[in-house]
Design a protein around this motif. Sequence first.
Motif, PDB file in Angstrom:
ATOM      1  N   ILE A 179     -58.247  95.112   1.803  1.00 15.17           N
ATOM      2  CA  ILE A 179     -59.235  95.554   1.412  1.00 15.17           C
ATOM      3  C   ILE A 179     -61.048  94.720   1.512  1.00 15.17           C
ATOM      4  CG2 ILE A 179     -58.340  97.202   0.152  1.00 15.17           C
ATOM      5  CD1 ILE A 179     -58.368  95.985  -2.403  1.00 15.17           C
ATOM      6  N   GLU A 180     -62.085  95.606   1.642  1.00 17.77           N
ATOM      7  CA  GLU A 180     -62.653  94.674   1.590  1.00 17.77           C
ATOM      8  C   GLU A 180     -63.107  93.544   0.181  1.00 17.77           C
ATOM      9  OE1 GLU A 180     -66.230  97.575   1.661  1.00 17.77           O
ATOM     10  OE2 GLU A 180     -66.073  98.263   3.351  1.00 17.77           O
ATOM     11  N   PRO A 181     -63.877  92.225   0.992  1.00 17.19           N
ATOM     12  CA  PRO A 181     -63.927  91.404  -0.626  1.00 17.19           C
ATOM     13  C   PRO A 181     -64.397  91.246  -1.544  1.00 17.19           C
ATOM     14  CG  PRO A 181     -64.231  90.790   1.606  1.00 17.19           C
ATOM     15  CD  PRO A 181     -64.189  91.791   1.545  1.00 17.19           C
ATOM     16  N   GLU A 182     -65.671  92.857  -1.548  1.00 19.26           N
ATOM     17  CA  GLU A 182     -66.431  93.334  -3.338  1.00 19.26           C
ATOM     18  C   GLU A 182     -65.223  93.955  -3.440  1.00 19.26           C
ATOM     19  OE1 GLU A 182     -67.471  93.615   0.316  1.00 19.26           O
ATOM     20  OE2 GLU A 182     -68.895  91.903   0.631  1.00 19.26           O
ATOM     21  N   ARG A 183     -64.745  95.464  -2.838  1.00 24.09           N
ATOM     22  CA  ARG A 183     -63.868  95.897  -3.349  1.00 24.09           C
ATOM     23  C   ARG A 183     -62.724  95.521  -4.200  1.00 24.09           C
ATOM     24  NH1 ARG A 183     -63.947 100.101  -7.197  1.00 24.09           N
ATOM     25  NH2 ARG A 183     -61.848 100.661  -6.795  1.00 24.09           N
ATOM     26  N   LEU A 184     -62.374  94.041  -3.707  1.00 24.39           N
ATOM     27  CA  LEU A 184     -61.131  93.704  -4.168  1.00 24.39           C
ATOM     28  C   LEU A 184     -61.460  92.432  -5.409  1.00 24.39           C
ATOM     29  CD1 LEU A 184     -58.294  92.053  -4.006  1.00 24.39           C
ATOM     30  CD2 LEU A 184     -59.541  90.584  -2.688  1.00 24.39           C
ATOM     31  N   ASP A 185     -62.596  92.285  -5.607  1.00 26.49           N
ATOM     32  CA  ASP A 185     -63.259  91.507  -6.840  1.00 26.49           C
ATOM     33  C   ASP A 185     -63.358  91.972  -7.924  1.00 26.49           C
ATOM     34  OD1 ASP A 185     -64.371  89.199  -7.948  1.00 26.49           O
ATOM     35  OD2 ASP A 185     -66.077  90.254  -7.482  1.00 26.49           O
ATOM     36  N   ALA A 186     -64.093  94.318  -7.113  1.00 25.22           N
ATOM     37  CA  ALA A 186     -64.273  95.083  -8.621  1.00 25.22           C
ATOM     38  C   ALA A 186     -62.971  95.533  -9.264  1.00 25.22           C
ATOM     39  CB  ALA A 186     -65.175  95.971  -7.852  1.00 25.22           C
ATOM     40  N   LEU A 187     -61.666  95.104  -7.977  1.00 24.17           N
ATOM     41  CA  LEU A 187     -60.631  95.415  -8.533  1.00 24.17           C
ATOM     42  C   LEU A 187     -59.938  94.692  -9.515  1.00 24.17           C
ATOM     43  CD1 LEU A 187     -58.497  98.375  -8.359  1.00 24.17           C
ATOM     44  CD2 LEU A 187     -57.497  96.801  -6.919  1.00 24.17           C
ATOM     45  N   ARG A 188     -59.897  93.104  -9.308  1.00 20.38           N
ATOM     46  CA  ARG A 188     -59.903  92.448 -10.218  1.00 20.38           C
ATOM     47  C   ARG A 188     -60.277  92.220 -11.496  1.00 20.38           C
ATOM     48  NH1 ARG A 188     -59.078  87.956  -5.245  1.00 20.38           N
ATOM     49  NH2 ARG A 188     -57.420  88.714  -4.595  1.00 20.38           N
TER      50      ARG A 188
END
Length: 802
Positions: A193-202
């Motif tokens: 998944i996109e880095p921005e979305r992965l960061d938001a998920l974390r």
Amino acid sequence: MSGFIAFYFINHFTLDYKRQYLKNSRSELKIFRERIIEFEDRCYKELKLLASHPVVKNAISLGEKGWTGLSLLEMELGASTIFIMDKTGTIIASSSDSFIGKNLGFRKYFKEAINGKSNIYFGKGITTNRVGAYFARPLTDKTGSISHVLVMKMPFENIIKSGFNALGAIMINRDGGVLLGPVEMVDNTLFDIEPERLDALRKSKIFGNAALTSLKFKRISPELLIDNKGKKYFFITLPIEQGQWFLAQLVPYKKILQKTGSLVAVYFVLLCSFVLLALKYFHNKEWIIQLDKEISLRKRAEGLQYLLTSIIEKGSEGVIITDKNGIIEYTNSAISKITGYSREELPGKNIRLFKSGIHGQDFYVTMGAQLKKGHSWHGRMTNKRKDGTFYEADVTIFPILDETNQKKYVCIQRDVTNEVQLERQLFQAQKMEAIGTLAGGVAHDFNNLLTALQGYAEIGILKLEPDAPVQKYFKQILSVCKKASQLVKQLLIFSRQEVSEKVRLNLNTTIEELFKMLNRLIGENINITLRLSPELPDINADPVNIEQILVNLVVNARDAMPGGGEITIETSVIEIDDEQAQSIPNAQSGKYVRLSIEDTGEGIPRKIVDKIFDPFFTTKGPGKGTGLGLSVVYSIVKQHGGWVNVYSELQKGTVFKIYFPIAQNTHQEPIDKAEETSKDIDGQGRIILFIEDEITVRNIGGEYLRDLNFEVLLAKDIKEAQRIYDEHRKEISVIISDLMLPDGNGFEFIKELKPKCPVIFCTGYINQLDIKTEIKNLGYHFIQKPYSEKDLVAILSTSLQL
């Protein structure tokens, strides 16, 4: 021609088997999803009841001190934790005090609830790292505005984890993050998944502090995935929670091919032989078409039968099938969970095995009449488990005919024990709240009467000669007033309406003061023996709570000895080292004051010893016990930093041992209240505004104060007090006001008035600790009714610094 026909049938069979296999897998997921929905519905209902529970309301006002009631509800509901958040998302009250003060305003469940929407949120706890279902609901204040958020975390993982293991299912969010499933997949994402979305998920902490590494799956088609090793998987998904989460199943592509391969080989040989024979005798294509239809219909019927069997076997409702005489022929697995009997034990036994004896003969006659007419019967029953305990069930029974036209009966049961118990608890809590309100009202009025009665008796003693014959009668009146005041206090203890704070106290003194009252409670056929250790160190405790522990345990001991017996109350000092702490249940090393209460009663059966501290658990008959006594004892002791152990032997008796931490700096001398109140004062004509609605208390207060050389201005309500204050603002030296006045709250009136002189509040009953605290913080003083002239002298000396 035969080869073509064989190829057609084999290809048709292989495709049909794949479709049926995937269809069955999807059906299993649907059944599993229904279990989750049922779990959610039950928890939403429990949360709705919980929101109106008095314990929740009290917890909001008590703050961190409200954990006791919430912890009882947590145990009863089987929740992981229950907590209340303010408008900022900060936890102000919790069943676990370690959560208090934490801010979880970033959680989605809080954001939705504070905006008025009850919701469910799946995720991991930041502290515990355990999967849970968070049920959140907004709470409103008296104006109808949202003031707090109530959250109940249920151990979602424990409730339905078996389903994930049995089906090999996984639970993923819309980004492919795996919350539940095989260990090697959990806390990872299926796809890149996109880095921005992965960061938001974390940052959302849905998966706790997991790194969320990608498992590198790629989609070939909507229902087909391939991993980084080239293996293909059928990908079956079902949405839950408005498409935010999905139940999914990864079925290896080769698994289906291997199963169909061996079957195809056998099928091919048989089919070729069958086709050759068929072509020999039948040459029209209509027969082949009809045969294909019959095979399809049979497969469809077998698939439907498999689906229905799966529903019955995996459903939460218990199903029993009996013959016309009630002999059990079939049970599903849910019946075993509900009743405790294994499936092998029940066939051949009569369904009357579950009769509890609670229902009368008329109940079963009415049921039988309905069934004989061919109608179904539906109602609530109390049935008996294998271990002898009872359970409540919503039951539906109806007659059917089997394939040989023989009558059978189908009985479907849904265990509603928890729901019924929760309803009873709510009713019991509301009843206890009503009793507490009544007790508070009685305490207020009764203490007003005692203030006047005690006051007039004291004045009578002062006005008469010391050797007057009637002196002894006035002294008897004072003695009775003191006993009546103690009786009111005990009434408030029983109704749990007494508000008090932890103070330094000596356990021996408390026991000795309560001894006479305990003797009256137990009756003449039971003897109480005291074995109090001399020079017992003090403990920091709430005196009311300590009295409640003594009363609850002594009453419990009395009920265990209907034929009479002995109760021994013992105190001692004990030091526990690290090695001993490991052998004593719940113990911690250190120095403790130990309170032991032992009886010679019937004893407690070993199988229920672990349940006696559960809220609302009781072995007494209806109307003879609330089931709260021992759970309250357990909570009080826990709140005081101690623990309680119980030892029991049937027909020999029971002993409860309670351990309290010793107060620090125990060499300090306690305050001598008698010395503090012994001096006299001269009011020197100072003016006191005395606000009291009860005329007898108002008059006796005026008498007291005039005897002390004060000038007294009397007011019966706030309106009159305001007028007098406006006229004599500069002359008034002290204001004495009741908290409860006919036209408003005395405390709020004084706060708005903002007088420069000292203020003394008095009341016959106060049920909020925060009011006492605020009175103290504002520099005001407080005196509890009924008060004597000495009490009034002491409080005036303090407030006027005389």
